[in-house]
Design a protein around this motif. Structure first.
Motif, PDB file in Angstrom:
ATOM      1  N   VAL A 139      36.411  36.151  31.195  1.00 44.99           N
ATOM      2  CA  VAL A 139      35.635  34.910  31.051  1.00 44.99           C
ATOM      3  C   VAL A 139      36.083  33.919  32.128  1.00 44.99           C
ATOM      4  CG1 VAL A 139      34.872  33.105  29.478  1.00 44.99           C
ATOM      5  CG2 VAL A 139      35.632  35.302  28.550  1.00 44.99           C
ATOM      6  N   LEU A 140      35.122  33.500  32.929  1.00 50.02           N
ATOM      7  CA  LEU A 140      35.388  32.484  33.951  1.00 50.02           C
ATOM      8  C   LEU A 140      35.178  31.125  33.292  1.00 50.02           C
ATOM      9  CD1 LEU A 140      35.898  31.813  36.970  1.00 50.02           C
ATOM     10  CD2 LEU A 140      33.426  31.981  37.322  1.00 50.02           C
ATOM     11  N   LEU A 141      36.271  30.364  33.146  1.00 51.89           N
ATOM     12  CA  LEU A 141      36.182  29.113  32.389  1.00 51.89           C
ATOM     13  C   LEU A 141      36.003  27.895  33.286  1.00 51.89           C
ATOM     14  CD1 LEU A 141      38.902  29.800  29.655  1.00 51.89           C
ATOM     15  CD2 LEU A 141      36.436  29.667  29.324  1.00 51.89           C
ATOM     16  N   LYS A 142      36.459  28.000  34.520  1.00 57.59           N
ATOM     17  CA  LYS A 142      36.312  26.860  35.435  1.00 57.59           C
ATOM     18  C   LYS A 142      36.245  27.422  36.842  1.00 57.59           C
ATOM     19  CE  LYS A 142      38.684  22.643  36.899  1.00 57.59           C
ATOM     20  NZ  LYS A 142      39.801  21.721  36.678  1.00 57.59           N
ATOM     21  N   ASN A 143      35.398  26.815  37.694  1.00 58.17           N
ATOM     22  CA  ASN A 143      35.301  27.300  39.070  1.00 58.17           C
ATOM     23  C   ASN A 143      34.807  26.171  39.974  1.00 58.17           C
ATOM     24  OD1 ASN A 143      35.395  29.093  41.185  1.00 58.17           O
ATOM     25  ND2 ASN A 143      33.425  30.079  40.730  1.00 58.17           N
ATOM     26  N   ASP A 144      35.644  25.147  40.112  1.00 58.00           N
ATOM     27  CA  ASP A 144      35.240  23.963  40.866  1.00 58.00           C
ATOM     28  C   ASP A 144      34.956  24.311  42.314  1.00 58.00           C
ATOM     29  OD1 ASP A 144      35.355  22.377  38.725  1.00 58.00           O
ATOM     30  OD2 ASP A 144      37.080  21.172  39.379  1.00 58.00           O
ATOM     31  N   GLY A 145      33.828  23.808  42.790  1.00 57.62           N
ATOM     32  CA  GLY A 145      33.467  24.009  44.198  1.00 57.62           C
ATOM     33  C   GLY A 145      33.350  25.474  44.562  1.00 57.62           C
ATOM     34  N   ASP A 146      33.005  26.290  43.586  1.00 59.61           N
ATOM     35  CA  ASP A 146      32.880  27.739  43.822  1.00 59.61           C
ATOM     36  C   ASP A 146      34.082  28.307  44.589  1.00 59.61           C
ATOM     37  OD1 ASP A 146      30.514  27.861  42.476  1.00 59.61           O
ATOM     38  OD2 ASP A 146      29.271  27.595  44.264  1.00 59.61           O
ATOM     39  N   LEU A 147      35.266  27.950  44.119  1.00 63.95           N
ATOM     40  CA  LEU A 147      36.483  28.499  44.745  1.00 63.95           C
ATOM     41  C   LEU A 147      36.481  30.034  44.665  1.00 63.95           C
ATOM     42  CD1 LEU A 147      39.261  28.019  46.005  1.00 63.95           C
ATOM     43  CD2 LEU A 147      40.199  27.764  43.715  1.00 63.95           C
ATOM     44  N   LEU A 148      35.965  30.541  43.578  1.00 61.62           N
ATOM     45  CA  LEU A 148      35.835  31.993  43.412  1.00 61.62           C
ATOM     46  C   LEU A 148      34.377  32.372  43.614  1.00 61.62           C
ATOM     47  CD1 LEU A 148      38.051  32.514  40.231  1.00 61.62           C
ATOM     48  CD2 LEU A 148      38.665  32.991  42.609  1.00 61.62           C
ATOM     49  N   PRO A 149      34.087  33.566  44.057  1.00 59.14           N
ATOM     50  CA  PRO A 149      35.025  34.641  44.404  1.00 59.14           C
ATOM     51  C   PRO A 149      35.667  34.401  45.770  1.00 59.14           C
ATOM     52  CG  PRO A 149      32.773  35.351  44.793  1.00 59.14           C
ATOM     53  CD  PRO A 149      32.674  34.004  44.147  1.00 59.14           C
ATOM     54  N   LEU A 150      36.786  35.067  45.967  1.00 57.53           N
ATOM     55  CA  LEU A 150      37.506  34.908  47.231  1.00 57.53           C
ATOM     56  C   LEU A 150      36.918  35.848  48.277  1.00 57.53           C
ATOM     57  CD1 LEU A 150      41.105  34.859  45.735  1.00 57.53           C
ATOM     58  CD2 LEU A 150      39.750  32.890  46.494  1.00 57.53           C
ATOM     59  N   ALA A 151      36.792  35.341  49.487  1.00 62.32           N
ATOM     60  CA  ALA A 151      36.207  36.168  50.555  1.00 62.32           C
ATOM     61  C   ALA A 151      37.210  37.227  51.007  1.00 62.32           C
ATOM     62  CB  ALA A 151      35.839  35.266  51.730  1.00 62.32           C
ATOM     63  N   ALA A 152      36.701  38.327  51.509  1.00 62.69           N
ATOM     64  CA  ALA A 152      37.582  39.388  52.034  1.00 62.69           C
ATOM     65  C   ALA A 152      38.462  38.776  53.123  1.00 62.69           C
ATOM     66  CB  ALA A 152      36.727  40.518  52.600  1.00 62.69           C
ATOM     67  N   GLY A 153      39.716  39.124  53.112  1.00 58.56           N
ATOM     68  CA  GLY A 153      40.640  38.631  54.137  1.00 58.56           C
ATOM     69  C   GLY A 153      41.282  37.305  53.797  1.00 58.56           C
ATOM     70  N   ALA A 154      40.825  36.633  52.720  1.00 57.34           N
ATOM     71  CA  ALA A 154      41.421  35.340  52.348  1.00 57.34           C
ATOM     72  C   ALA A 154      42.910  35.532  52.064  1.00 57.34           C
ATOM     73  CB  ALA A 154      40.709  34.797  51.108  1.00 57.34           C
ATOM     74  N   VAL A 184      37.137  40.868  39.652  1.00 58.96           N
ATOM     75  CA  VAL A 184      36.427  39.609  39.372  1.00 58.96           C
ATOM     76  C   VAL A 184      36.782  38.556  40.433  1.00 58.96           C
ATOM     77  CG1 VAL A 184      36.322  37.665  37.762  1.00 58.96           C
ATOM     78  CG2 VAL A 184      36.112  40.001  36.907  1.00 58.96           C
ATOM     79  N   LEU A 185      38.060  38.483  40.784  1.00 57.40           N
ATOM     80  CA  LEU A 185      38.477  37.455  41.754  1.00 57.40           C
ATOM     81  C   LEU A 185      37.830  37.671  43.119  1.00 57.40           C
ATOM     82  CD1 LEU A 185      42.289  37.268  40.863  1.00 57.40           C
ATOM     83  CD2 LEU A 185      40.482  35.694  40.158  1.00 57.40           C
ATOM     84  N   THR A 186      37.621  38.939  43.462  1.00 58.84           N
ATOM     85  CA  THR A 186      37.048  39.237  44.788  1.00 58.84           C
ATOM     86  C   THR A 186      35.521  39.313  44.748  1.00 58.84           C
ATOM     87  OG1 THR A 186      37.249  41.588  44.313  1.00 58.84           O
ATOM     88  CG2 THR A 186      39.061  40.565  45.548  1.00 58.84           C
ATOM     89  N   GLY A 187      34.953  39.216  43.574  1.00 57.32           N
ATOM     90  CA  GLY A 187      33.498  39.226  43.478  1.00 57.32           C
ATOM     91  C   GLY A 187      32.904  40.629  43.400  1.00 57.32           C
ATOM     92  N   LYS A 188      33.763  41.647  43.381  1.00 61.17           N
ATOM     93  CA  LYS A 188      33.239  43.002  43.209  1.00 61.17           C
ATOM     94  C   LYS A 188      32.523  43.081  41.854  1.00 61.17           C
ATOM     95  CE  LYS A 188      35.012  47.682  43.515  1.00 61.17           C
ATOM     96  NZ  LYS A 188      36.247  48.470  43.467  1.00 61.17           N
ATOM     97  N   ILE A 189      33.080  42.375  40.911  1.00 63.07           N
ATOM     98  CA  ILE A 189      32.442  42.229  39.589  1.00 63.07           C
ATOM     99  C   ILE A 189      32.103  40.758  39.409  1.00 63.07           C
ATOM    100  CG2 ILE A 189      32.857  42.291  37.089  1.00 63.07           C
ATOM    101  CD1 ILE A 189      32.940  45.090  37.944  1.00 63.07           C
ATOM    102  N   ASN A 190      30.864  40.501  39.004  1.00 64.45           N
ATOM    103  CA  ASN A 190      30.456  39.138  38.696  1.00 64.45           C
ATOM    104  C   ASN A 190      30.804  38.874  37.230  1.00 64.45           C
ATOM    105  OD1 ASN A 190      29.241  36.681  38.425  1.00 64.45           O
ATOM    106  ND2 ASN A 190      27.215  37.350  39.149  1.00 64.45           N
ATOM    107  N   PRO A 191      31.687  37.913  36.935  1.00 69.61           N
ATOM    108  CA  PRO A 191      32.114  37.749  35.532  1.00 69.61           C
ATOM    109  C   PRO A 191      30.931  37.446  34.613  1.00 69.61           C
ATOM    110  CG  PRO A 191      32.770  35.859  36.877  1.00 69.61           C
ATOM    111  CD  PRO A 191      32.256  36.908  37.824  1.00 69.61           C
ATOM    112  N   SER A 192      30.965  38.078  33.442  1.00 68.37           N
ATOM    113  CA  SER A 192      29.862  37.873  32.505  1.00 68.37           C
ATOM    114  C   SER A 192      30.351  37.663  31.086  1.00 68.37           C
ATOM    115  CB  SER A 192      28.918  39.076  32.545  1.00 68.37           C
ATOM    116  OG  SER A 192      29.620  40.240  32.144  1.00 68.37           O
ATOM    117  N   GLY A 193      31.679  37.594  30.894  1.00 69.08           N
ATOM    118  CA  GLY A 193      32.196  37.409  29.534  1.00 69.08           C
ATOM    119  C   GLY A 193      31.981  35.990  29.044  1.00 69.08           C
ATOM    120  N   LYS A 194      31.878  35.867  27.740  1.00 70.63           N
ATOM    121  CA  LYS A 194      31.785  34.540  27.126  1.00 70.63           C
ATOM    122  C   LYS A 194      32.720  34.498  25.916  1.00 70.63           C
ATOM    123  CE  LYS A 194      27.268  33.381  28.887  1.00 70.63           C
ATOM    124  NZ  LYS A 194      26.054  32.580  28.708  1.00 70.63           N
ATOM    125  N   LEU A 195      33.271  33.329  25.653  1.00 72.26           N
ATOM    126  CA  LEU A 195      34.281  33.203  24.598  1.00 72.26           C
ATOM    127  C   LEU A 195      33.732  33.595  23.226  1.00 72.26           C
ATOM    128  CD1 LEU A 195      35.969  29.794  25.522  1.00 72.26           C
ATOM    129  CD2 LEU A 195      36.841  32.111  25.973  1.00 72.26           C
TER     130      LEU A 195
END
Ligand code: BGC
Length: 805
Positions: free
Chosen positions: A316-331, A481-492
């Motif tokens: 579950v992605l609970l917060k993502n200010d300024g679309d910090l995630l997903p992280l780009a390759a090489g970050a 999830v962090l790299t965006g290979k999976i788009n988070p879809s869980g909900k609490l």
């Protein structure tokens, strides 16, 4: 009767013997009577089959198996199809290991975020719990073996778990604590169900005719075997009479003699024994055959991959200010936090699996495409301040674009047998977060915990990702999830309250005396926060995605809801659509809204799908205590379709025909229950809801006195036992590692001594101990000795007769 022929060939003693276990996880067989012995094993998130010394607390090692994410984690996927696949895989591993009954899933309603076993349960909402548990059961039983949904019922705390009386009003019982089980029983037909340790309204669940006969068997049509929780039998004969089939683990000859005597004295009839035996034989014969015919191997790699997918679907992605995630390759990333190296991926106690392998975040990061500048543990896992570790982490944080900070609850914070003391992350982790964020504001917090947390530190991170307890492959799922290979879809699947102080059962959890008052009634989780207007940190059903979704074209009637969901972003993703029913003009008080349907929709970028969510018999019903049945208040209902319980996107009004039942609350003053403000319900109002006076909560010197209450006895010997146990327990607390075994004994009633010692202690001996505790020191001691000798002789004679017959 299905097994009349076998039953007719057995004598009464043989029949009675079959109704209790032979060993910690095995049933008795009767080879000459054609009855094999079967094995039961935990548990809810993977198989824990103990090949050597067996115990019910997860203390001794078990055969390696896949550790799947725990129920609290998978609940965040809101995906019954996934639950069924997990059940199928666990059942396959169980059958391969010759396990005939898999002891799970656990689906108790999360009454308070502090229950130590919440990681093992699905949700605060019975509909969501029931649907997921039913899926697990279908999956497990597709292998021919039995699932064993547990713990039936109203078992929502660990303190005094074997001896506490859940005092709950009938409507709340039905709507909140039984509906999940009803769904499982009716929709998945489990072959067994586990009765819980506790009493419900004054009667042990395992001998509670209302629960086991009236509701489970008659109302819901359950025709399987009820299995006691381990040591959960109080009066075996009453259990058998009232619908409990198999006493576990191995109470020895005493339990057999108890049943025989009960038949001889007319307390129960032989037909009660036969009815239970028929259920047991059906279970044993069916599952034994399934196990015999099953392959002895399974594809461990495929199961690891499934475990990873399940964990990924549940993040579950609970917060993502300024679309910090997903992280780009090489970050470039700095990895901080002990949990990155030593994952916390499952809970403690009987569900603990000896995992085939365990992925770590650090290892999984190597193939992620991210550039790691290094790792620092950052904090002491058990909470001790450590400035050197903190300084190292802060220095590292400065070297990277982004910090991946792995925080969480340590192993002993949430466990079977032990409720949480609070909802906090350890202070040293919060201090680390603040220091790291000052060094690098691009901080992503990744949380490993099986239950909700207070998040006063939320402003100190730009992103927050909840991985719950992701199982042996959870680390890889998190990296995906962090790299965006999976788009988070869980909900609490449970609300994250702002503070424990805001929770509805705050003043009545965990009940420390003999009774636990479920005073908050129906207002558990979001039912409370939304009705009483209490703000929360993250509402029930909440979770973000890397894409966005639009809802449109709602059409609804009393039978179904149809709408179109569109992925309006630029990535493929999945949306969990939730339907809540509300009746703003209700005459019969009810929560502001309640979950009645949900679905998960997978959509490519730009894609739209029209989905129909059926509404079932549970959509508008309430339990009427006057007519003693389910009724429907007629009139207009709002069907609210939302992305979470607080983000309702579309609403439709539907007309529903009522059953015109009399209002059970007419003329009664129930202001707290009408407003939902239930944190402090006065005694008189609680008694009106309950329908009887609040039961007294006094310590009694009897078989059900716990070892932790022995200080109330009148015997120096008992005081000594109490002092030793209390000393051991306190010492283990001081060491920061509560001793689960001692904790178990502390909360254990005296009669459990006769239920958990493989027949070494009899109920007669327990009665001697009770006499001793009452102050009859000499008579008590003599009775213990005489009964012990009797027990040894009678057990030996019985076992020899059973062997030779
Ligand atoms: C737990 C059950 C478990 C059983 C067997 C008990 O202590 O409450 O959930 O299945 O032990 O291990």
């Amino acid at each position: 009767m299905k097994n009349a022929e076998i039953i007719a060939k057995l004598n009464l003693e043989q029949k009675c013997a079959l109704l209790s276990g032979a060993g910690t996880f095995t049933t008795r067989g009767c080879p000459k009577g054609g009855v094999p012995s079967i094995t039961l094993s935990d548990g809810p998130n993977g198989v824990r089959k103990q090949a050597g010394a067996a115990d019910h607390l997860g203390l001794n090692p078990s055969v390696p198996a896949t550790c799947f994410p725990t129920a609290a984690t998978v609940a965040c996927s809101w995906d019954p199809a996934l639950g069924e696949q997990l059940g199928q895989a666990m059942g396959e591993e169980a059958a391969a290991q010759e396990v005939a009954v898999l002891l799970g899933p656990g689906l108790n309603t999360k009454r308070s975020p502090l229950c130590g076993r919440n990681f093992e349960y699905f949700s605060e909402d019975p509909y969501l719990s029931g649907k997921l548990a039913a899926a697990y059961v279908r999956g497990i039983q597709s292998n021919g073996i039995a699932a064993c949904p547990k713990h039936f019922a109203v078992n929502s705390q660990e303190l005094r778990r074997m001896a506490s009386d859940s005092v709950v009003d009938e409507r709340t019982l039905r709507e909140l604590y039984l509906t999940g089980f009803e769904i499982v029983v009716k929709e998945a037909h489990p072959k067994t169900i586990m009765s819980s340790y506790n009493l419900v309204n004054g009667t042990y669940a395992n001998e509670n005719a209302h629960l086991l006969q009236d509701i489970l068997r008659k109302d819901w049509g359950f025709d399987g075997a009820v299995v006691t929780d381990w040591g959960g039998s109080n009066d075996h004969a009453l259990g058998v009479k009232n619908g409990s089939t198999l006493e576990m683990p191995a109470p020895g000859g005493d339990a057999v003699r108890e049943l025989l005597k009960a038949v001889e004295t007319g307390k129960i009839s032989e037909s009660d024994v036969d009815a239970r035996l028929d259920e047991l034989l059906t279970l044993v014969l069916d599952t034994h055959a399934a196990v015999e015919n099953h392959s002895r191997s399974f594809d461990a790699d495929a199961h690891h991959a499934l475990a990873r997918r399940a964990a990924a679907e549940s993040v579950v992605l609970l917060k993502n200010d300024g679309d910090l995630l997903p992280l780009a390759a090489g970050a470039s990333v700095a990895v901080i936090g002990d949990f990155a190296e030593t994952p916390r991926y499952q809970g403690a106690g009987s569900s603990a699996v000896n995992s085939i392998k365990v992925d770590t975040f650090l290892d999984c990061l190597k193939d992620s495409g991210l550039h790691s500048v290094g790792f620092a543990a950052g904090f002491d896992r058990q909470g001790k301040p450590d400035d050197a570790k903190k300084a190292e982490a802060v220095a590292l944080a400065k070297k990277a674009d982004t910090v991946l900070l792995c925080l969480g609850l340590d192993e002993i914070k949430e466990s079977e047998g032990l409720d949480r003391a609070d909802m906090k992350l350890a202070d040293n982790q919060i201090e680390l977060l603040q220091a790291v964020q000052q060094a690098n504001p691009n901080t992503v917090v990744i949380v490993s915990a099986g239950a909700s947390l207070e998040t006063p530190w939320l402003a100190h991170c730009r992103a927050l990702v909840y991985g719950a307890l992701g199982g042996q492959a959870g680390a890889g799922a998190m990296v995906d999830v962090l790299t965006g290979k999976i788009n988070p879809s869980g909900k609490l699947a449970e609300t994250w309250a702002n503070a424990h102080d805001d929770t509805p059962a705050r003043d009545n959890f965990a009940g420390a005396g003999r009774t636990v008052q479920y005073r908050e009634g129906l207002y558990v989780g979001y039912r409370y926060y939304q009705t009483a207007g209490v703000p929360v940190a993250f509402p029930f059903g909440y979770g973000l995605s890397y894409t966005s979704f639009a809802y449109s074209e709602l059409k609804a009637d009393a039978r179904s809801v149809t709408l179109t969901v569109t992925n309006t972003g630029s990535r493929a993703g999945a949306e969990i659509v939730q339907v809540y029913a509300a009746k703003p003009d209700a005459q019969i008080f009810r929560p502001a809204q309640e979950l009645k349907a949900f679905t998960k929709v997978w959509l490519e970028a730009g894609e739209s799908k029209t989905v129909t969510l059926p509404l079932d018999d549970k959509a508008f019903r309430y339990w009427n205590t006057k007519t003693d049945s389910w009724e429907v208040e007629g009139g207009t209902y709002e069907l609210r379709v939302g992305a979470n319980s607080a983000d309702i996107r579309l609403t439709a009004a539907v007309e529903v025909n009522g059953t015109s039942a009399p209002n059970p609350y007419a003329g009664k003053a129930l202001p707290h229950y009408t407003s939902g403000k239930v944190q402090r319900v006065p005694d008189d109002e609680w008694e009106i809801l309950l329908g009887h006076p609040i039961p007294a909560d006094t310590v009694k010197i009897d078989r059900n006195m716990t070892l932790g209450e022995l200080n109330h006895s009148r015997s120096p010997l008992c005081w000594l036992v109490w002092a030793v146990l209390t000393g051991l327990l306190n010492a283990s607390y001081k060491r920061g590692k509560p001793n689960l075994n001692v904790m178990f004994q502390y909360n254990m009633p005296l009669r459990a001594l006769a239920k958990m010692t493989n027949g070494a202690i009899s109920m007669g001996m327990v009665d001697g101990i009770v006499l001793e505790a009452k102050g009859f020191w000499v008579i008590g001691l003599l009775k213990v000795i005489v009964e012990a000798v009797k027990n040894i002789i009678l057990n030996a004679q019985l076992e020899s007769r059973l062997r030779n017959s």
